[in-house]
Design a protein around this motif. Structure first.
Motif, PDB file in Angstrom:
ATOM      1  N   ALA A  49      -1.956  -2.233   6.137  1.00 24.66           N
ATOM      2  CA  ALA A  49      -1.087  -1.146   5.877  1.00 24.66           C
ATOM      3  C   ALA A  49       0.133  -1.773   5.212  1.00 24.66           C
ATOM      4  O   ALA A  49       0.792  -2.946   5.246  1.00 24.66           O
ATOM      5  CB  ALA A  49      -0.701  -0.470   7.136  1.00 24.66           C
ATOM      6  N   GLN A  50       0.556  -1.002   4.069  1.00 24.78           N
ATOM      7  CA  GLN A  50       1.503  -1.449   3.001  1.00 24.78           C
ATOM      8  C   GLN A  50       2.786  -0.909   3.732  1.00 24.78           C
ATOM      9  O   GLN A  50       3.420   0.120   3.094  1.00 24.78           O
ATOM     10  CB  GLN A  50       1.256  -0.873   1.512  1.00 24.78           C
ATOM     11  CG  GLN A  50       0.070  -1.549   0.809  1.00 24.78           C
ATOM     12  CD  GLN A  50      -0.023  -3.054   0.912  1.00 24.78           C
ATOM     13  OE1 GLN A  50       0.973  -3.847   0.703  1.00 24.78           O
ATOM     14  NE2 GLN A  50      -1.104  -3.762   1.300  1.00 24.78           N
ATOM     15  N   THR A  51       3.332  -1.620   4.602  1.00 21.97           N
ATOM     16  CA  THR A  51       4.697  -1.188   5.268  1.00 21.97           C
ATOM     17  C   THR A  51       5.754  -1.818   4.961  1.00 21.97           C
ATOM     18  O   THR A  51       6.815  -1.645   5.614  1.00 21.97           O
ATOM     19  CB  THR A  51       4.108  -0.953   6.864  1.00 21.97           C
ATOM     20  OG1 THR A  51       4.077  -2.459   7.125  1.00 21.97           O
ATOM     21  CG2 THR A  51       2.961  -0.178   7.221  1.00 21.97           C
ATOM     22  N   GLY A  52       5.692  -2.934   4.044  1.00 21.85           N
ATOM     23  CA  GLY A  52       6.895  -3.794   4.170  1.00 21.85           C
ATOM     24  C   GLY A  52       6.767  -4.889   5.011  1.00 21.85           C
ATOM     25  O   GLY A  52       8.066  -5.431   5.185  1.00 21.85           O
ATOM     26  N   LEU A  53       6.011  -4.893   6.041  1.00 21.86           N
ATOM     27  CA  LEU A  53       6.266  -5.749   7.335  1.00 21.86           C
ATOM     28  C   LEU A  53       5.476  -6.949   7.230  1.00 21.86           C
ATOM     29  O   LEU A  53       5.082  -7.508   8.174  1.00 21.86           O
ATOM     30  CB  LEU A  53       6.107  -5.005   8.549  1.00 21.86           C
ATOM     31  CG  LEU A  53       7.108  -3.991   8.823  1.00 21.86           C
ATOM     32  CD1 LEU A  53       6.441  -3.225  10.173  1.00 21.86           C
ATOM     33  CD2 LEU A  53       8.473  -4.302   8.943  1.00 21.86           C
ATOM     34  N   ARG A  88      -0.515  -3.966  10.862  1.00 25.16           N
ATOM     35  CA  ARG A  88      -1.686  -3.821  10.398  1.00 25.16           C
ATOM     36  C   ARG A  88      -2.776  -3.547  11.624  1.00 25.16           C
ATOM     37  O   ARG A  88      -2.680  -4.123  12.370  1.00 25.16           O
ATOM     38  CB  ARG A  88      -2.144  -5.101   9.286  1.00 25.16           C
ATOM     39  CG  ARG A  88      -2.179  -6.465  10.037  1.00 25.16           C
ATOM     40  CD  ARG A  88      -2.186  -7.439   9.164  1.00 25.16           C
ATOM     41  NE  ARG A  88      -2.250  -8.798  10.084  1.00 25.16           N
ATOM     42  CZ  ARG A  88      -2.280  -9.897   9.250  1.00 25.16           C
ATOM     43  NH1 ARG A  88      -2.449  -9.934   8.051  1.00 25.16           N
ATOM     44  NH2 ARG A  88      -2.071 -11.296  10.043  1.00 25.16           N
ATOM     45  N   PRO A  89      -3.851  -2.892  11.000  1.00 21.14           N
ATOM     46  CA  PRO A  89      -4.671  -2.516  12.105  1.00 21.14           C
ATOM     47  C   PRO A  89      -5.553  -3.732  12.647  1.00 21.14           C
ATOM     48  O   PRO A  89      -5.934  -4.751  11.817  1.00 21.14           O
ATOM     49  CB  PRO A  89      -5.621  -1.528  11.439  1.00 21.14           C
ATOM     50  CG  PRO A  89      -4.942  -1.080  10.068  1.00 21.14           C
ATOM     51  CD  PRO A  89      -4.052  -2.259   9.798  1.00 21.14           C
ATOM     52  N   ASN A 110       0.538   4.438  13.213  1.00 23.58           N
ATOM     53  CA  ASN A 110       0.804   4.828  11.526  1.00 23.58           C
ATOM     54  C   ASN A 110      -0.058   5.850  10.975  1.00 23.58           C
ATOM     55  O   ASN A 110      -1.254   5.577  11.235  1.00 23.58           O
ATOM     56  CB  ASN A 110       0.841   3.504  10.892  1.00 23.58           C
ATOM     57  CG  ASN A 110       0.855   3.722   9.325  1.00 23.58           C
ATOM     58  OD1 ASN A 110      -0.076   3.663   8.584  1.00 23.58           O
ATOM     59  ND2 ASN A 110       2.107   3.572   9.040  1.00 23.58           N
ATOM     60  N   ASN A 111       0.420   6.831  10.612  1.00 18.10           N
ATOM     61  CA  ASN A 111      -0.277   7.927   9.550  1.00 18.10           C
ATOM     62  C   ASN A 111      -1.124   8.345  10.970  1.00 18.10           C
ATOM     63  O   ASN A 111      -2.590   8.704  10.617  1.00 18.10           O
ATOM     64  CB  ASN A 111      -1.240   7.303   8.751  1.00 18.10           C
ATOM     65  CG  ASN A 111      -1.682   8.293   7.981  1.00 18.10           C
ATOM     66  OD1 ASN A 111      -0.884   9.510   7.618  1.00 18.10           O
ATOM     67  ND2 ASN A 111      -2.891   7.990   6.765  1.00 18.10           N
ATOM     68  N   CYS A 112      -0.773   8.553  11.952  1.00 19.86           N
ATOM     69  CA  CYS A 112      -1.459   9.426  13.046  1.00 19.86           C
ATOM     70  C   CYS A 112      -2.813   8.289  13.645  1.00 19.86           C
ATOM     71  O   CYS A 112      -3.525   8.920  14.497  1.00 19.86           O
ATOM     72  CB  CYS A 112      -2.023  10.762  12.703  1.00 19.86           C
ATOM     73  SG  CYS A 112      -0.886  11.922  12.058  1.00 19.86           S
ATOM     74  N   LYS A 113      -2.869   7.327  13.279  1.00 21.83           N
ATOM     75  CA  LYS A 113      -3.771   6.263  13.771  1.00 21.83           C
ATOM     76  C   LYS A 113      -3.294   5.148  14.400  1.00 21.83           C
ATOM     77  O   LYS A 113      -2.294   4.596  13.858  1.00 21.83           O
ATOM     78  CB  LYS A 113      -4.790   5.803  12.550  1.00 21.83           C
ATOM     79  CG  LYS A 113      -5.444   6.938  12.239  1.00 21.83           C
ATOM     80  CD  LYS A 113      -6.503   6.599  10.990  1.00 21.83           C
ATOM     81  CE  LYS A 113      -7.157   7.657  10.224  1.00 21.83           C
ATOM     82  NZ  LYS A 113      -8.029   7.302   9.281  1.00 21.83           N
ATOM     83  N   PRO A 114      -3.784   4.803  15.518  1.00 20.98           N
ATOM     84  CA  PRO A 114      -3.177   3.615  16.152  1.00 20.98           C
ATOM     85  C   PRO A 114      -3.587   2.282  15.456  1.00 20.98           C
ATOM     86  O   PRO A 114      -4.747   2.297  14.939  1.00 20.98           O
ATOM     87  CB  PRO A 114      -3.765   3.452  17.750  1.00 20.98           C
ATOM     88  CG  PRO A 114      -4.971   4.574  17.329  1.00 20.98           C
ATOM     89  CD  PRO A 114      -4.804   5.354  16.402  1.00 20.98           C
ATOM     90  N   GLY A 131      -0.550   4.977  22.292  1.00 21.94           N
ATOM     91  CA  GLY A 131      -0.384   4.550  21.365  1.00 21.94           C
ATOM     92  C   GLY A 131      -1.754   3.368  20.964  1.00 21.94           C
ATOM     93  O   GLY A 131      -1.721   2.668  19.952  1.00 21.94           O
ATOM     94  N   VAL A 132      -2.537   3.239  22.053  1.00 29.54           N
ATOM     95  CA  VAL A 132      -3.683   2.170  21.801  1.00 29.54           C
ATOM     96  C   VAL A 132      -5.060   3.005  21.793  1.00 29.54           C
ATOM     97  O   VAL A 132      -5.332   3.736  22.764  1.00 29.54           O
ATOM     98  CB  VAL A 132      -3.769   1.180  23.173  1.00 29.54           C
ATOM     99  CG1 VAL A 132      -4.997   0.477  23.107  1.00 29.54           C
ATOM    100  CG2 VAL A 132      -2.274   0.424  22.825  1.00 29.54           C
ATOM    101  N   GLY A 133      -5.790   2.867  20.852  1.00 28.08           N
ATOM    102  CA  GLY A 133      -7.024   3.345  20.784  1.00 28.08           C
ATOM    103  C   GLY A 133      -8.118   2.849  21.375  1.00 28.08           C
ATOM    104  O   GLY A 133      -8.036   1.727  21.674  1.00 28.08           O
TER     105      GLY A 133
END
Length: 301
Positions: free
Chosen positions: A103-107, A204-205, A228-232, A248-250
């Protein structure tokens, strides 16, 4: 009146000592138990030693160190090191796959992620500080490149005392958590037992496809992840788990191929498995009781 130019009092030696993070080396002390079994494999001992799990706790909890070392030795948990090492290899393979899903979150920078983890712990711990029941927080994340910045943050601005440690290895963390639970059963009444929380931050996932279960001794337990974006970010394979303990854990589920009807799911492995008689090795020292009394007084005010 003139300006007050007086400097704040310097921290006492005790205050300085109680800051920052320390590493428990109880697992490392057991490497000798593996040397004989691995002597025929060149370089295997060094590889295992590099892969040994580490537990990091706050300096204020240093009174637990000696008793934890005895607990690990008596529980003979060194036999889990090879399994843990294989588990890390599995995570490494997953990283190659998930790089495309970052995920391009800046982290991405470890320094930024360390600050995110620090704020995440502080947010969760602050959210239950006024609860009538005590809540303790532990952190798991398979990466450790963010640790230096995180340790610096904790040293300059200590986290709440309900933060009880972290590890990049989930088995090792569960061993530590079981030890903490045992010490509490020896110092507190059943109604005073705290709720345990495992925080799994992420930028990141990542998934853990191995079927796992958490030790019953850790209950009551809640596992938290970020979304993030409705996905864990985090998915875990926890057959039969009570979904109420997941926040928050899938739940990771194996994709079925056209041959899937012939495949059998593996029996889940219990994390941080220890023998039932390991509890006898835990010695509650006066320093540990003193820490509990101090925390109890602070919660009552």
């Amino acid at each position: 009146m003139g300006a007050n130019n007086s400097k704040p009092p310097a921290p006492s030696p005790k205050q300085i000592y109680n800051r920052g993070m320390i590493e428990l080396d109880a697992f490392v002390s057991n490497i000798g138990k593996l040397n004989q079994a691995l002597s025929s494999v060149q370089g295997a001992t060094d590889a295992i030693k590099r892969a040994l799990p580490k537990i990091h706790i706050t300096a204020s909890q240093a009174s637990y160190a000696a008793s934890f070392t005895a607990f690990v030795s008596a529980a003979a948990v060194a036999v889990q090191f090879v399994q843990v090492y294989q588990g890390q290899q599995l995570i490494a393979e997953l990283r190659k796959i998930r790089e495309e899903l970052v995920a391009q979150t800046g982290l991405d920078a470890p320094e930024k992620f360390a600050k995110q983890v620090y704020r995440y712990i502080d947010m969760k711990a602050s959210g239950t500080k006024d609860s009538r029941r005590e809540h303790l927080y532990f952190v798991y994340h398979p990466d450790n490149d963010w640790h230096p910045t995180f340790f610096t943050l904790v040293k300059s601005q200590p986290l709440p005392e309900t933060f009880y440690g972290m590890s990049e290895n989930l088995d090792a963390l569960c061993v530590w958590m079981q030890f903490v639970r045992i010490t509490f059963t020896k110092t507190r009444k059943p109604r005073d037992q705290p709720v345990f929380h495992i925080l799994i931050p992420g930028y990141r996932p990542f998934a853990i496809p191995e079927p796992l279960t958490f030790p019953e001794a850790l209950q009551p337990l809640c596992i938290h992840g970020l979304i993030n974006n409705c996905k864990p970010y985090v998915q875990m394979n926890l057959p039969g788990a009570d979904e109420d303990m997941l926040d928050g854990v899938g739940l990771w589920r194996k994709r079925q191929s056209w041959l899937g009807v012939f495949e059998k799911d593996k029996a889940p492995r219990q994390l941080g498995r220890i023998p039932k008689d390991a509890e006898e090795s835990v010695c509650v020292t006066e320093d540990m009781r003193r820490v509990y009394r101090r925390k109890r007084r602070s919660r009552s005010h």
